[in-house]
Design a protein around this motif. Structure first.
Motif, mmCIF file in Angstrom:
data_model
loop_
_atom_site.group_PDB
_atom_site.id
_atom_site.type_symbol
_atom_site.label_atom_id
_atom_site.label_comp_id
_atom_site.label_asym_id
_atom_site.label_seq_id
_atom_site.Cartn_x
_atom_site.Cartn_y
_atom_site.Cartn_z
ATOM 1 N N GLY A 151 0.802 -1.210 0.000
ATOM 2 C CA GLY A 151 0.000 0.000 0.000
ATOM 3 C C GLY A 151 0.839 1.265 0.000
ATOM 4 N N ALA A 152 2.045 1.177 -0.535
ATOM 5 C CA ALA A 152 2.933 2.339 -0.638
ATOM 6 C C ALA A 152 2.796 2.956 -2.029
ATOM 7 C CB ALA A 152 4.373 1.924 -0.370
ATOM 8 N N THR A 153 3.581 4.006 -2.280
ATOM 9 C CA THR A 153 3.542 4.701 -3.572
ATOM 10 C C THR A 153 4.634 4.216 -4.509
ATOM 11 O OG1 THR A 153 2.626 6.685 -2.526
ATOM 12 C CG2 THR A 153 3.668 6.969 -4.680
ATOM 13 N N ALA A 154 5.815 3.909 -3.957
ATOM 14 C CA ALA A 154 6.958 3.522 -4.781
ATOM 15 C C ALA A 154 7.795 2.497 -4.038
ATOM 16 C CB ALA A 154 7.805 4.742 -5.139
ATOM 17 N N GLY A 155 8.493 1.675 -4.807
ATOM 18 C CA GLY A 155 9.408 0.699 -4.247
ATOM 19 C C GLY A 155 10.710 0.712 -5.022
ATOM 20 N N VAL A 156 11.824 0.536 -4.326
ATOM 21 C CA VAL A 156 13.149 0.571 -4.950
ATOM 22 C C VAL A 156 13.910 -0.675 -4.513
ATOM 23 C CG1 VAL A 156 15.295 1.865 -5.218
ATOM 24 C CG2 VAL A 156 13.123 3.094 -4.902
ATOM 25 N N GLY A 157 14.167 -1.580 -5.464
ATOM 26 C CA GLY A 157 14.890 -2.798 -5.164
ATOM 27 C C GLY A 157 16.369 -2.537 -4.970
ATOM 28 N N VAL A 158 16.951 -3.145 -3.945
ATOM 29 C CA VAL A 158 18.369 -2.983 -3.643
ATOM 30 C C VAL A 158 18.979 -4.348 -3.336
ATOM 31 C CG1 VAL A 158 18.126 -0.603 -2.843
ATOM 32 C CG2 VAL A 158 17.841 -2.480 -1.208
ATOM 33 N N ALA A 159 20.249 -4.363 -2.988
ATOM 34 C CA ALA A 159 20.981 -5.617 -2.878
ATOM 35 C C ALA A 159 20.707 -6.390 -1.595
ATOM 36 C CB ALA A 159 22.485 -5.358 -3.010
ATOM 37 N N SER A 160 20.237 -5.721 -0.548
ATOM 38 C CA SER A 160 20.025 -6.397 0.731
ATOM 39 C C SER A 160 19.168 -5.520 1.628
ATOM 40 C CB SER A 160 21.353 -6.696 1.433
ATOM 41 O OG SER A 160 21.976 -5.492 1.854
ATOM 42 N N GLY A 161 18.689 -6.107 2.723
ATOM 43 C CA GLY A 161 17.967 -5.318 3.702
ATOM 44 C C GLY A 161 18.857 -4.301 4.388
ATOM 45 N N THR A 162 20.113 -4.668 4.614
ATOM 46 C CA THR A 162 21.069 -3.726 5.212
ATOM 47 C C THR A 162 21.248 -2.513 4.316
ATOM 48 O OG1 THR A 162 22.215 -5.608 6.200
ATOM 49 C CG2 THR A 162 23.367 -3.493 6.211
ATOM 50 N N ASP A 163 21.395 -2.759 3.011
ATOM 51 C CA ASP A 163 21.523 -1.648 2.069
ATOM 52 C C ASP A 163 20.250 -0.811 2.011
ATOM 53 O OD1 ASP A 163 24.101 -2.313 1.461
ATOM 54 O OD2 ASP A 163 23.736 -2.831 -0.635
ATOM 55 N N ALA A 164 19.097 -1.445 2.176
ATOM 56 C CA ALA A 164 17.846 -0.681 2.204
ATOM 57 C C ALA A 164 17.883 0.350 3.322
ATOM 58 C CB ALA A 164 16.658 -1.632 2.384
ATOM 59 N N LEU A 165 18.367 -0.057 4.497
ATOM 60 C CA LEU A 165 18.512 0.879 5.609
ATOM 61 C C LEU A 165 19.563 1.945 5.320
ATOM 62 C CD1 LEU A 165 18.453 -1.687 8.553
ATOM 63 C CD2 LEU A 165 16.712 0.056 8.124
ATOM 64 N N LEU A 166 20.727 1.511 4.847
ATOM 65 C CA LEU A 166 21.832 2.440 4.589
ATOM 66 C C LEU A 166 21.443 3.490 3.559
ATOM 67 C CD1 LEU A 166 24.769 3.415 4.651
ATOM 68 C CD2 LEU A 166 25.351 1.513 3.122
ATOM 69 N N LEU A 167 20.884 3.067 2.445
ATOM 70 C CA LEU A 167 20.520 4.015 1.394
ATOM 71 C C LEU A 167 19.395 4.948 1.850
ATOM 72 C CD1 LEU A 167 22.319 2.082 -0.267
ATOM 73 C CD2 LEU A 167 20.733 2.416 -2.175
ATOM 74 N N SER A 168 18.482 4.432 2.653
ATOM 75 C CA SER A 168 17.412 5.292 3.172
ATOM 76 C C SER A 168 17.979 6.376 4.076
ATOM 77 C CB SER A 168 16.386 4.451 3.937
ATOM 78 O OG SER A 168 15.706 3.563 3.071
ATOM 79 N N LEU A 169 18.909 6.006 4.942
ATOM 80 C CA LEU A 169 19.550 7.000 5.809
ATOM 81 C C LEU A 169 20.256 8.068 4.987
ATOM 82 C CD1 LEU A 169 20.939 4.452 8.408
ATOM 83 C CD2 LEU A 169 19.377 6.319 8.981
ATOM 84 N N LYS A 170 21.000 7.640 3.964
ATOM 85 C CA LYS A 170 21.723 8.608 3.132
ATOM 86 C C LYS A 170 20.749 9.490 2.347
ATOM 87 C CE LYS A 170 25.672 8.606 2.877
ATOM 88 N NZ LYS A 170 26.686 9.292 3.719
ATOM 89 N N ALA A 171 19.696 8.880 1.809
ATOM 90 C CA ALA A 171 18.736 9.653 1.017
ATOM 91 C C ALA A 171 17.990 10.674 1.865
ATOM 92 C CB ALA A 171 17.749 8.710 0.334
ATOM 93 N N LEU A 172 17.844 10.383 3.152
ATOM 94 C CA LEU A 172 17.170 11.314 4.058
ATOM 95 C C LEU A 172 18.129 12.351 4.639
ATOM 96 C CD1 LEU A 172 14.794 8.771 5.812
ATOM 97 C CD2 LEU A 172 14.093 10.733 4.409
ATOM 98 N N GLY A 173 19.365 12.330 4.178
ATOM 99 C CA GLY A 173 20.309 13.377 4.549
ATOM 100 C C GLY A 173 21.029 13.164 5.858
#
Length: 343
Positions: free
Chosen positions: A24-46
């Motif tokens: 029920g979200a708007t967008a999804g972005v596939g990445v290499a791992s769950g750890t990377d999902a967290l890391l990239l989210s932190l970086k994208a949020l500044g």
């Protein structure tokens, strides 16, 4: 494979669309791992070096590792002993002038108190990331895990409720601009094939894993129904024993990635079950604030008594969709026999 698409092709795009719809979200972005999902989210949020990010003291190590890899300082808050998830009260107490973000973990598949936590994050001006590595299919008040904050981070590690045949992960979000930033970050920070907009990462979900996951996604609801059925049978069969049992509303706030009981003499019970051919596990014996990299001069920098007590007591019993009623009955009887022998 016949079409020669191996990385970020049509299977990944289709999985992103289908899993986003499932959540029920708007967008999804596939990445290499769950750890990377967290890391990239932190970086994208500044999130930047020197920023503080609050997370629960009881979780798998990758939760803290991702925060550290982003250059931030993990700040560990205690858990609520009933839900075993981040305590809203402890979260509020840990907020400082350097706090930029909270990472809330839906531990074992049980949703944290998201209305309270989201309210605190908004009040304190914090970004909110959900670690949904164990929460595929869990929801609270009609909202899926991963849709309460700016980013919901999923792992597709093979043991998850929705698991690939290797590593994989995804970020779901309701923010199209954040999704666009994440897509750039996962691909070195490129804005097109030949130009970098920033320094990013190599964190791309491959086509083969996406194809497997699309097939399995269709079965996720049925598998989760069976997990909940098995959880209900455990709760009924183990009622009355001196065990701490999972807190569950009987509906969808828990997807039972793990069925975790608590007992003070956990190791004795584990040995008893092992002798009867029943494999168990401990998730997790060492809280994050007591892990070696986060000690200060060999000593913990904080105290999280509920997390520490829980870590000493938890034991994960076998639970997976193909566990039969007969197999589960044997596990329940073995546990009952352990306590009968103590009487």
């Amino acid at each position: 494979m016949q079409e020669g698409n191996f990385i970020l092709g049509p299977e990944v795009a289709s999985l992103e669309e289908e899993f986003t719809a499932y959540c029920g979200a708007t967008a999804g972005v596939g990445v290499a791992s769950g750890t990377d999902a967290l890391l990239l989210s932190l970086k994208a949020l500044g999130i930047e070096p020197g920023d503080e990010v609050i997370t629960a003291a009881l979780s798998a190590p990758p939760t803290a590792v991702a925060i550290s890899l982003a250059g931030a300082q993990p700040v560990f808050a205690d858990i609520d002993p009933v839900s075993r998830c981040l305590s809203p009260h402890a979260l509020r107490e840990k907020v400082s002038g350097r706090t930029r973000c909270a990472v809330v973990v839906h531990l074992y598949g049980r949703m944290a108190d998201m209305p309270e936590i989201a309210g605190i994050a908004e009040e304190c001006g914090l970004a909110l990331i959900e670690d949904c590595a164990q929460a595929h299919g869990a929801s609270l008040l009609g909202r899926a895990a991963g849709t309460w904050g700016q980013a919901g981070c999923y792992s597709f590690y093979p043991t998850k409720n929705l698991g690939a045949y290797g590593d994989g992960g995804m970020v779901v979000t309701g923010d199209d601009d954040l999704a666009s930033h994440l897509r750039s970050l996962r691909d070195y920070g490129r804005t097109d094939r030949d130009r970098l907009g920033e320094i990013g990462f190599n964190s791309r979900l491959d086509e083969l894993q996406a194809a497997f996951l699309r097939i399995k996604l269709v079965r996720l609801e049925a598998w989760n129904r069976r997990r909940r059925e098995l959880a209900r049978r455990y709760l009924e069969g183990l009622a009355g024993l001196p065990l701490g049992l999972p807190d569950w509303d009987g509906e969808r706030n828990h997807c039972f990635h793990l069925f975790v009981v608590e007992y003070e003499e956990r190791d004795d019970l584990r040995i008893h079950l092992a002798k009867r051919g029943i494999q168990t596990a401990v998730h997790y014996p060492v809280p994050l604030h007591l892990q070696e990299p986060y000690l200060a001069g060999g000593l913990p920098s904080c105290s999280c008594p509920a997390a520490e007590r829980t870590a000493r007591r938890v034991l994960s019993l076998p639970l997976y969709p193909h566990l039969s009623d007969e197999e589960q009955d044997r596990i329940i009887e073995a546990i009952i026999s352990f306590f009968r022998a103590l009487a």
